[in-house]
Design a protein around this motif. Structure first.
Motif, PDB file in Angstrom:
ATOM      1  N   PRO A   1      -0.594   2.491   9.428  1.00 20.44           N
ATOM      2  CA  PRO A   1      -1.362   2.197   8.174  1.00 20.44           C
ATOM      3  C   PRO A   1      -0.436   2.361   6.797  1.00 20.44           C
ATOM      4  O   PRO A   1       0.741   2.461   6.982  1.00 20.44           O
ATOM      5  CB  PRO A   1      -2.070   3.565   7.826  1.00 20.44           C
ATOM      6  CG  PRO A   1      -1.415   4.587   8.391  1.00 20.44           C
ATOM      7  CD  PRO A   1      -0.679   4.179   9.768  1.00 20.44           C
ATOM      8  N   ASP A   2      -0.749   1.568   5.897  1.00 22.73           N
ATOM      9  CA  ASP A   2      -0.143   1.585   4.684  1.00 22.73           C
ATOM     10  C   ASP A   2      -0.326   3.241   3.827  1.00 22.73           C
ATOM     11  O   ASP A   2      -0.934   4.005   4.389  1.00 22.73           O
ATOM     12  CB  ASP A   2      -0.438   0.555   3.561  1.00 22.73           C
ATOM     13  CG  ASP A   2      -2.221   0.600   3.048  1.00 22.73           C
ATOM     14  OD1 ASP A   2      -2.633   1.641   3.257  1.00 22.73           O
ATOM     15  OD2 ASP A   2      -2.644  -0.362   2.908  1.00 22.73           O
ATOM     16  N   LEU A   3       0.603   3.494   3.017  1.00 26.32           N
ATOM     17  CA  LEU A   3       0.406   4.672   2.408  1.00 26.32           C
ATOM     18  C   LEU A   3      -0.979   5.225   1.933  1.00 26.32           C
ATOM     19  O   LEU A   3      -1.378   6.350   2.087  1.00 26.32           O
ATOM     20  CB  LEU A   3       1.432   4.663   1.055  1.00 26.32           C
ATOM     21  CG  LEU A   3       1.455   6.220   0.484  1.00 26.32           C
ATOM     22  CD1 LEU A   3       1.942   7.177   1.766  1.00 26.32           C
ATOM     23  CD2 LEU A   3       2.508   6.146  -0.630  1.00 26.32           C
ATOM     24  N   ALA A   4      -1.669   4.345   1.166  1.00 30.77           N
ATOM     25  CA  ALA A   4      -2.819   4.821   0.822  1.00 30.77           C
ATOM     26  C   ALA A   4      -3.884   5.106   1.732  1.00 30.77           C
ATOM     27  O   ALA A   4      -4.741   5.888   1.777  1.00 30.77           O
ATOM     28  CB  ALA A   4      -3.811   3.588  -0.321  1.00 30.77           C
ATOM     29  N   THR A   5      -3.938   4.351   2.968  1.00 33.66           N
ATOM     30  CA  THR A   5      -4.569   4.521   4.336  1.00 33.66           C
ATOM     31  C   THR A   5      -4.287   5.761   4.865  1.00 33.66           C
ATOM     32  O   THR A   5      -5.028   6.451   5.069  1.00 33.66           O
ATOM     33  CB  THR A   5      -4.565   3.332   4.924  1.00 33.66           C
ATOM     34  OG1 THR A   5      -5.038   2.095   4.400  1.00 33.66           O
ATOM     35  CG2 THR A   5      -5.654   3.517   6.304  1.00 33.66           C
ATOM     36  N   ALA A   6      -2.980   5.948   4.854  1.00 32.06           N
ATOM     37  CA  ALA A   6      -2.408   7.194   5.650  1.00 32.06           C
ATOM     38  C   ALA A   6      -2.996   8.364   4.561  1.00 32.06           C
ATOM     39  O   ALA A   6      -3.381   9.617   5.330  1.00 32.06           O
ATOM     40  CB  ALA A   6      -1.034   7.062   5.666  1.00 32.06           C
ATOM     41  N   GLN A   7      -3.079   8.397   3.565  1.00 36.46           N
ATOM     42  CA  GLN A   7      -3.248   9.577   2.600  1.00 36.46           C
ATOM     43  C   GLN A   7      -4.780   9.668   2.862  1.00 36.46           C
ATOM     44  O   GLN A   7      -5.417  10.951   2.827  1.00 36.46           O
ATOM     45  CB  GLN A   7      -3.092   9.157   1.165  1.00 36.46           C
ATOM     46  CG  GLN A   7      -1.649   9.203   0.788  1.00 36.46           C
ATOM     47  CD  GLN A   7      -1.368   8.656  -0.579  1.00 36.46           C
ATOM     48  OE1 GLN A   7      -2.240   8.124  -1.230  1.00 36.46           O
ATOM     49  NE2 GLN A   7      -0.221   9.170  -0.991  1.00 36.46           N
ATOM     50  N   ARG A   8      -5.719   8.624   2.877  1.00 38.15           N
ATOM     51  CA  ARG A   8      -7.140   8.799   3.478  1.00 38.15           C
ATOM     52  C   ARG A   8      -7.340   9.377   4.605  1.00 38.15           C
ATOM     53  O   ARG A   8      -8.034  10.295   4.697  1.00 38.15           O
ATOM     54  CB  ARG A   8      -7.925   7.360   3.236  1.00 38.15           C
ATOM     55  CG  ARG A   8      -9.309   7.502   3.561  1.00 38.15           C
ATOM     56  CD  ARG A   8     -10.064   6.332   3.097  1.00 38.15           C
ATOM     57  NE  ARG A   8      -9.349   5.016   3.785  1.00 38.15           N
ATOM     58  CZ  ARG A   8      -9.804   4.616   5.196  1.00 38.15           C
ATOM     59  NH1 ARG A   8     -10.517   5.663   5.974  1.00 38.15           N
ATOM     60  NH2 ARG A   8      -9.078   3.701   5.763  1.00 38.15           N
TER      61      ARG A   8
END
Length: 495
Positions: A186-193
């Motif tokens: 994932p990208d960073l925002a998706t990984a944080q989610r």
């Protein structure tokens, strides 16, 4: 009683750990975390399973033909006898590799007596685990689940929003969870989610399943891979512990990963009947997929610096320096990777260490040797180090293991001078054989048939000086070889 077959997939290239990792000496054969190589750690983790109602066969290794002697040597060092070494003539990713292992396990190849349909415990050869007890417990639980006929994977409990791994989305909060989907990096925002959600784990690439279950699932989702791999397997040849699928048939196999071939479509098509379960694993796991990951698992000083080899830090923070052949000092660095080898140096932003693979791609496109071979090249008889080279000369340091023998050979364009530094050398030159000890030397004329061997009980070290109009390693004619390379090898370094 659960009969298991440990399977170690050792065919990776590890391009993101260049310049330490090279195509002919990839990261699984390096000691990056501890004194043992990643391959040796993987073998010992699976062969050392303890507890439960488990009987284990000797392990199956799947690796590249070019790496066969490194596999044997590293197994010898840890005193493990492999059931079979399944040698791929070229890379075709992990789905065909696991298929070879499943066919070997069912066919009871050398060392694999026992159940006709064993449970395979499958792991990549290039990972590290710091909590062996937790890993052992998770695998024993996975074996119990797989015994009922399911596909089981271990999902790594995430501790940060990592963008370099694929993820497993599962439901439930118990020790055994139903997999809903395998998802891409994932990208960073998706990984944080994903981290906040709690229902996502990192994809470890570790699987537990019966051989029959894998073969049935692959035949359902990718019958082309299943049929082509079986054809290559049926045409196999066996040489001691080496098992070689038919090279021409193997080349026709579509290249695909375990995830793409079976794991991803299984949850999406539940009507097919191949359910995937996940067991969470918190055991200090790392795939050491880039130099940043090596920094994360390394012992660090109060400023976050990690040094391997002869290193010094001054006013630096969160920096990794890996030195192999000389002192490397770092001044005023922050979040930097420095890796030194005798023939190449890497300097990179630690947070962009994944991009090293792009350097390797450029080296490969330019056909530069730094992409393929390290300066120290390992051979079944020992190793050699290219110390110096220039017009019409080349100098090598050579080490021959006790009992090791180079091939009987001849060169058309170069002569060689051998100077013994330590140990005893048995030299064949034409129809003469002589023994040389420390400080003695000999001369091999251009065009002369010759051989070097170590008859002693200690390593033989010598300096070789080559001189001539052409010094390429393709200037070699092999007449006889202890290691069977006359028929199987193309010259790729010192014979």
């Amino acid at each position: 009683m659960h009969h298991i077959v440990p399977v170690i997939l050792a065919g990776g290239s590890g391009t993101r750990l260049w310049p330490l990792s090279r195509a002919l000496y990839p990261k699984q054969f390096l000691a990056l975390a501890g004194s043992q190589t990643l391959f040796q750690q993987a073998v010992l983790r699976l062969t050392g399973l303890q507890g439960g109602d488990v009987s284990a066969a000797r392990p199956l290794m799947v690796g590249n033909e070019e790496h066969r002697f490194m596999l044997l040597e590293q197994l010898r060092e840890i005193k493990i006898d492999a059931g079979a070494l399944l040698l791929e003539p070229m890379g075709r990713n992990t789905a065909p590799a696991l298929t070879l292992a499943a066919l070997a396990a069912q066919a009871a190849e050398p060392g694999h007596s026992g159940a006709a349909d064993p449970i395979m415990v499958v792991t990549p050869a290039d990972q590290t685990v710091t909590d062996a007890a937790a890993f052992n417990t998770a695998l024993l639980a996975a074996i119990d689940v797989a015994a009922e006929g399911g596909i089981v994977t271990l999902g790594i409990v995430p501790d940060r929003p990592e963008t370099g791994f694929g993820y497993i989305h599962s439901e439930g909060r118990g020790p055994v969870r139903q997999v809903k989907a395998f998802v891409e990096k994932p990208d960073l925002a998706t990984a944080q989610r994903y981290l906040a959600d709690g229902g996502y784990a990192w994809n470890s690439g570790i699987f537990v399943l019966r051989a029959s279950v894998w073969l049935a699932a692959l035949s359902h989702f990718r019958p082309d891979i299943a049929a082509a791999t079986r054809t290559a397997w049926d045409g196999r040849s066996t040489d001691a512990s080496f098992v070689r699928p038919d090279a021409k048939a193997f080349a026709a196999i579509p290249s695909e990963s375990i995830d793409y071939a079976v794991m991803e479509p299984s949850p999406a098509q539940p009507e097919a009947g191949f359910t995937v379960k996940m067991l969470p694993l918190a055991a200090g796991w790392s795939d050491l997929g880039a130099w940043d990951a090596v920094w994360q698992v390394s012992e660090r000083d109060a400023d976050g610096n990690a040094g391997h080899g002869d290193t010094m830090f001054e006013n630096s923070r969160n920096t990794l320096v890996h030195a192999t052949s000389r002192l490397v000092s770092a001044v005023g660095l922050d979040n930097v990777i420095v890796v030194e080898t005798p023939d190449a140096v890497l300097v990179a932003d630690r947070e962009r260490s994944q991009e090293v693979k792009q350097i390797v791609a450029r080296l490969q496109k330019s056909e530069r040797s730094e992409a393929t071979l390290p300066r120290r090249v390992h051979r079944p008889w020992g190793w050699y180090d290219s110390v110096d080279a220039g017009p019409r000369f080349q100098v090598k340091r050579i080490c021959v293991k006790p009992g090791g023998r180079l091939s009987l050979q001849m060169h058309h364009h170069r002569a060689e001078h051998w100077i013994v530094v330590s140990g005893t050398a048995e030299v064949t030159c034409g129809d003469k054989t002589l023994l040389l000890s420390e400080n003695q030397s000999t001369y091999i004329p251009l065009g002369q048939t010759h051989r070097l061997a170590n008859p002693g009980k200690l390593p033989l070290e010598l300096i070789e000086v080559q001189s001539g109009s052409y010094l390429g390693e393709d200037d070699i004619v092999r007449f006889e070889d202890t290691y069977g390379r006359v028929a199987n090898d193309k010259p790729a370094g010192q014979p």
